[in-house]
Design a protein around this motif. Structure first.
Motif, PDB file in Angstrom:
ATOM      1  N   ASN A 295       0.825  -1.215   0.000  1.00  0.00           N
ATOM      2  CA  ASN A 295       0.000   0.000   0.000  1.00  0.00           C
ATOM      3  C   ASN A 295       0.857   1.263   0.000  1.00  0.00           C
ATOM      4  O   ASN A 295       0.539   2.246  -0.684  1.00  0.00           O
ATOM      5  N   LEU A 296       1.937   1.253   0.784  1.00  0.00           N
ATOM      6  CA  LEU A 296       2.828   2.415   0.820  1.00  0.00           C
ATOM      7  C   LEU A 296       3.476   2.627  -0.531  1.00  0.00           C
ATOM      8  O   LEU A 296       3.602   3.764  -1.001  1.00  0.00           O
ATOM      9  N   TYR A 297       3.889   1.538  -1.181  1.00  0.00           N
ATOM     10  CA  TYR A 297       4.534   1.687  -2.489  1.00  0.00           C
ATOM     11  C   TYR A 297       3.599   2.363  -3.487  1.00  0.00           C
ATOM     12  O   TYR A 297       4.008   3.270  -4.228  1.00  0.00           O
ATOM     13  N   TYR A 298       2.336   1.940  -3.516  1.00  0.00           N
ATOM     14  CA  TYR A 298       1.410   2.514  -4.489  1.00  0.00           C
ATOM     15  C   TYR A 298       1.050   3.962  -4.153  1.00  0.00           C
ATOM     16  O   TYR A 298       0.659   4.732  -5.030  1.00  0.00           O
ATOM     17  N   LYS A 299       1.176   4.351  -2.890  1.00  0.00           N
ATOM     18  CA  LYS A 299       1.017   5.762  -2.547  1.00  0.00           C
ATOM     19  C   LYS A 299       2.224   6.568  -3.031  1.00  0.00           C
ATOM     20  O   LYS A 299       2.093   7.715  -3.475  1.00  0.00           O
ATOM     21  N   LEU A 300       3.413   5.955  -2.944  1.00  0.00           N
ATOM     22  CA  LEU A 300       4.637   6.642  -3.333  1.00  0.00           C
ATOM     23  C   LEU A 300       4.874   6.630  -4.849  1.00  0.00           C
ATOM     24  O   LEU A 300       5.526   7.544  -5.379  1.00  0.00           O
ATOM     25  N   ARG A 301       4.335   5.630  -5.539  1.00  0.00           N
ATOM     26  CA  ARG A 301       4.676   5.411  -6.949  1.00  0.00           C
ATOM     27  C   ARG A 301       4.541   6.659  -7.831  1.00  0.00           C
ATOM     28  O   ARG A 301       5.438   6.926  -8.670  1.00  0.00           O
ATOM     29  N   PRO A 302       3.497   7.468  -7.699  1.00  0.00           N
ATOM     30  CA  PRO A 302       3.389   8.650  -8.572  1.00  0.00           C
ATOM     31  C   PRO A 302       4.510   9.662  -8.374  1.00  0.00           C
ATOM     32  O   PRO A 302       4.709  10.527  -9.242  1.00  0.00           O
ATOM     33  N   TYR A 303       5.233   9.553  -7.254  1.00  0.00           N
ATOM     34  CA  TYR A 303       6.263  10.548  -6.946  1.00  0.00           C
ATOM     35  C   TYR A 303       7.672  10.055  -7.249  1.00  0.00           C
ATOM     36  O   TYR A 303       8.638  10.770  -6.991  1.00  0.00           O
ATOM     37  N   LEU A 304       7.812   8.859  -7.791  1.00  0.00           N
ATOM     38  CA  LEU A 304       9.134   8.258  -7.951  1.00  0.00           C
ATOM     39  C   LEU A 304       9.546   8.187  -9.417  1.00  0.00           C
ATOM     40  O   LEU A 304       8.715   7.955 -10.305  1.00  0.00           O
TER      41      LEU A 304
END
Length: 307
Positions: A295-304
């Motif tokens: 879940n954290l990865y998919y929250k971060l994905r747009p910013y990476l």
């Protein structure tokens, strides 16, 4: 002088025998315990009731472990944890009382917030309206959705018959829409439910994030609640092409930690992996870091980015 010494140390036959017996007894006292302990098989202390308790505990642990493995979804660990916490049953969110929300799996505080939402005039007209609640994320909604039973009656929710419907002030720009990543304060206040102070908070949080990837991130802004969000959600949208991205191959510790979703330990883990394995080929490699759950990865994905 010599004669006196000889007489002093001279022992008779009986005295010599006594000395030999004493020496023999000393040798026996020293050797016998060692020989006894070497050849004796120790008998463990046995308490029947205590042993029975241990056996029962071990059997219980084994059965729980087996049951957990049967129920646990190793491909979706977060979903499995939610299944352990939530116990869905058919319910109407417009009439369910405090005890019912707790029985579903919500905390006492969350249940109280949901009731306050209803008391302020909040109402659920369709299942998707559960997403208005701050305590309901996508995973929880997926678990509860099959059990939601909303009556089609247009009457107010039970317990709210005498409660006047309340809402946040509506400004004269009620039908305006604003793009969250490019609008300034003047543009944001044109949206129903957003005042000058709240517009400034949205912009400050936008700067920390690097931009909004989804309008639901407004729920993370200080002071936002489910009722306010339900009123402004139709008036805002996010253009993800405007997001400021973080290059995980070049970002420093401070640059990573500046993002609201990345703490010290996650930032350190990202850099440590980069040092050990070399540059990241894709952002998906972050999923190999144990601290970064799905879940954290998919929250971060747009910013990476890795470029």
């Amino acid at each position: 002088m010599n004669n006196r010494l000889k007489e002093y140390f001279h022992f008779g036959k009986s005295e010599r025998n006594a000395i030999l017996i004493v020496i023999l007894l000393v040798v026996i006292l020293v050797l016998v315990p060692r020989i006894y302990s070497k050849y004796r098989t120790p008998v463990p202390f046995s308490d029947g009731s205590f042993a029975a308790e241990i056996d029962a505990f071990l059997k219980q642990e084994a059965s729980v472990a087996q049951a957990d493995q049967r129920r646990f979804d190793f491909t979706r660990p977060d979903r499995s944890a939610l299944k352990e916490r939530f116990h869905p049953f058919d319910f109407d969110p417009n009439t369910l009382d405090h005890a019912g929300w707790v029985r579903l799996g919500f905390t006492e505080k969350q249940a109280g917030s949901i009731l306050k939402f209803r008391e302020k005039g909040g109402r659920f007209f369709k299942k998707e309206d559960l997403r208005k609640l701050y305590a309901v994320n996508d995973e929880i909604y997926a678990l509860l959705e099959p059990f939601v039973r909303i009556e089609s009656s247009g009457s107010p929710a039970a317990g709210n018959e005498n409660q006047p419907e309340r809402s946040y002030p509506i400004n004269r720009f009620a039908d305006e829409r604003a793009e969250l990543n490019s609008s300034d304060s003047a543009g944001l206040v044109k949206v129903r439910g957003i005042g000058p102070a709240f517009a400034r908070r949205i912009i400050r949080y936008r700067e920390k994030l690097g931009g909004f990837s989804d309008a639901r991130q407004l729920l993370e802004v200080y002071g936002m609640d489910s009722l306010r969000f339900s009123q402004i959600s139709k008036g805002v949208f996010a253009d993800t092409s405007l997001i400021r991205k973080i290059n995980i191959n070049t970002a420093t510790m401070d640059e990573l930690r500046a993002h609201p979703y990345i703490d010290y330990y996650i930032a350190k883990a990202i850099i440590d992996k980069r040092i050990r394995k070399g540059s990241y080929a894709t952002p998906e490699e972050l999923l190999e870091i144990s601290l970064i759950y799905e879940n954290l990865y998919y929250k971060l994905r747009p910013y990476l980015t890795v470029n």
